[in-house]
Motif scaffolding. Sequence first.
Motif, short mmCIF file in Angstrom:
data_model
loop_
_atom_site.label_atom_id
_atom_site.label_comp_id
_atom_site.label_asym_id
_atom_site.label_seq_id
_atom_site.Cartn_x
_atom_site.Cartn_y
_atom_site.Cartn_z
N VAL A 113 0.83 -1.21 0.00
CA VAL A 113 0.00 0.00 0.00
C VAL A 113 0.86 1.26 0.00
O VAL A 113 0.62 2.21 -0.76
CB VAL A 113 -0.95 -0.01 1.21
N HIS A 114 1.88 1.29 0.85
CA HIS A 114 2.74 2.47 0.91
C HIS A 114 3.52 2.66 -0.40
O HIS A 114 3.79 3.80 -0.79
CB HIS A 114 3.69 2.36 2.09
N ALA A 115 3.87 1.57 -1.06
CA ALA A 115 4.57 1.69 -2.34
C ALA A 115 3.64 2.30 -3.39
O ALA A 115 4.05 3.18 -4.17
CB ALA A 115 5.08 0.33 -2.80
N ARG A 116 2.40 1.85 -3.43
CA ARG A 116 1.45 2.37 -4.40
C ARG A 116 1.14 3.85 -4.14
O ARG A 116 0.88 4.62 -5.07
CB ARG A 116 0.15 1.55 -4.36
N ASN A 117 1.18 4.23 -2.87
CA ASN A 117 0.90 5.62 -2.52
C ASN A 117 2.14 6.50 -2.60
O ASN A 117 2.08 7.68 -2.24
CB ASN A 117 0.31 5.69 -1.11
N ARG A 118 3.26 5.91 -3.03
CA ARG A 118 4.53 6.63 -3.18
C ARG A 118 5.04 7.18 -1.86
O ARG A 118 5.78 8.16 -1.83
CB ARG A 118 4.40 7.76 -4.21
N ASN A 119 4.64 6.55 -0.78
CA ASN A 119 5.14 6.93 0.54
C ASN A 119 6.37 6.05 0.81
O ASN A 119 6.30 5.05 1.52
CB ASN A 119 4.06 6.71 1.60
N LEU A 120 7.49 6.42 0.19
CA LEU A 120 8.64 5.52 0.12
C LEU A 120 9.29 5.26 1.47
O LEU A 120 9.80 4.17 1.71
CB LEU A 120 9.66 6.06 -0.87
N GLY A 121 9.28 6.25 2.36
CA GLY A 121 9.87 6.03 3.67
C GLY A 121 9.15 4.93 4.43
O GLY A 121 9.76 3.98 4.93
N GLN A 122 7.81 5.02 4.50
CA GLN A 122 7.03 3.99 5.17
C GLN A 122 7.07 2.66 4.41
O GLN A 122 7.11 1.59 5.02
CB GLN A 122 5.58 4.46 5.33
N HIS A 123 7.05 2.74 3.08
CA HIS A 123 7.13 1.51 2.29
C HIS A 123 8.40 0.73 2.63
O HIS A 123 8.37 -0.48 2.84
CB HIS A 123 7.11 1.83 0.80
N ARG A 124 9.52 1.42 2.67
CA ARG A 124 10.80 0.73 2.90
C ARG A 124 10.86 0.13 4.30
O ARG A 124 11.36 -0.99 4.47
CB ARG A 124 11.95 1.71 2.67
N GLN A 125 10.32 0.85 5.29
CA GLN A 125 10.34 0.27 6.63
C GLN A 125 9.46 -0.97 6.71
O GLN A 125 9.84 -1.98 7.30
CB GLN A 125 9.89 1.32 7.65
N TRP A 126 8.28 -0.90 6.08
CA TRP A 126 7.40 -2.07 6.13
C TRP A 126 7.93 -3.21 5.27
O TRP A 126 7.71 -4.39 5.58
CB TRP A 126 5.98 -1.68 5.73
N ALA A 127 8.66 -2.87 4.21
CA ALA A 127 9.29 -3.92 3.40
C ALA A 127 10.37 -4.65 4.21
O ALA A 127 10.50 -5.87 4.12
CB ALA A 127 9.89 -3.33 2.13
N ILE A 128 11.14 -3.89 5.00
CA ILE A 128 12.14 -4.51 5.86
C ILE A 128 11.47 -5.41 6.89
O ILE A 128 11.90 -6.54 7.14
CB ILE A 128 12.98 -3.43 6.57
N ARG A 129 10.40 -4.92 7.50
CA ARG A 129 9.67 -5.75 8.47
C ARG A 129 9.12 -7.01 7.81
O ARG A 129 9.18 -8.10 8.38
CB ARG A 129 8.55 -4.93 9.10
N ALA A 130 8.57 -6.85 6.60
CA ALA A 130 8.05 -8.02 5.89
C ALA A 130 9.16 -9.01 5.60
O ALA A 130 8.98 -10.23 5.76
CB ALA A 130 7.39 -7.58 4.59
N PHE A 131 10.33 -8.51 5.19
CA PHE A 131 11.46 -9.40 4.92
C PHE A 131 11.84 -10.20 6.15
O PHE A 131 12.05 -11.42 6.08
CB PHE A 131 12.66 -8.57 4.45
N LEU A 132 11.93 -9.55 7.29
CA LEU A 132 12.32 -10.24 8.52
C LEU A 132 11.25 -11.23 8.97
O LEU A 132 11.56 -12.33 9.43
CB LEU A 132 12.61 -9.22 9.62
N LEU A 133 9.99 -10.86 8.83
CA LEU A 133 8.90 -11.77 9.21
C LEU A 133 8.83 -12.97 8.28
O LEU A 133 8.64 -14.11 8.74
CB LEU A 133 7.57 -11.01 9.19
#
Length: 289
Positions: free
Chosen positions: A176-196
């Motif tokens: 969702v954050h990637a589609r909304n171009r909110n790159l800061g939040q996207h990257r943090q949630w992508a890191i969390r997704a990677f670890l999970l």
Amino acid sequence: MPGRSAESLVDVPHTLEPPARSTLPPSAQRSLKALRLSAGFWFLIALVGQWLFAWYIAMVYARPVLSGTPEAINNTAKITGYIVGDGLGNSLLISHVLAGGLISMLGLLQLWPWLRRRVPGLHRWNGRLFLALGMLGALSGLYLTWIRGSRLSDLGAIGISINGILILIAAVLAWVHARNRNLGQHRQWAIRAFLLVNGVWMFRLGLTAWLLLNQGPNGNTAKLDGPFDLAWSVGCYLVPIALAELYFRAESSRSPTRQWLSAGALGASSLLMALGVFGAWLMLWRPHL
């Protein structure tokens, strides 16, 4: 990658931009460099461990399936494996395992800033594939655990099942954050997704590191419902998430103390992860190759 320092191998993102090193006093420059070097060290250890795991998946699971002998995967299965006549269960099992292998090969590429800067299209499509595979793995894992009954114990499966639910949440938010171009939040949630997504992989590393340090079981059972087993079934993803949050805040901070502490915690965890990679290779992967 010749000519690149360890600190340039990983770029754990955050909402706030970190201060430029040139604007910092020398003590803060040193602490920030140590923090980034510790992240690069973690990246290298994880890369070795993930690709060894991917090789194991390819040899033990993918090769029998592609050769037309899927029942051979039962030679290493500790829980419900291939069952003749169970088309849905077998399909989900195979897709779950093969998704894990692909994730191990592709996931860490998303943390490589060179790829993100130089080949953004590949970064985007690889990210979409990673999140899709992660969600597939989480959903198939929940089905296999609670509907097919592929678990050693109910208590031992609860922590990993929570992991699966958190994967779905983190993957959706990253998307969702990637589609909304909110790159800061996207990257943090992508890191969390990677670890999970890599929680079960971390469980293996933590378990084998624990066995090596204790020279045998200590708080472990054959059904993985001993005190350590249950604690690590949630710790295998909560501890990496906590370290990532510590890193996010330290890198965007101007406090050398916070950066040194974060660098030390990340470096120590990397050493334990290296021990876990060695233990997993020795006890779980190499014997079946």
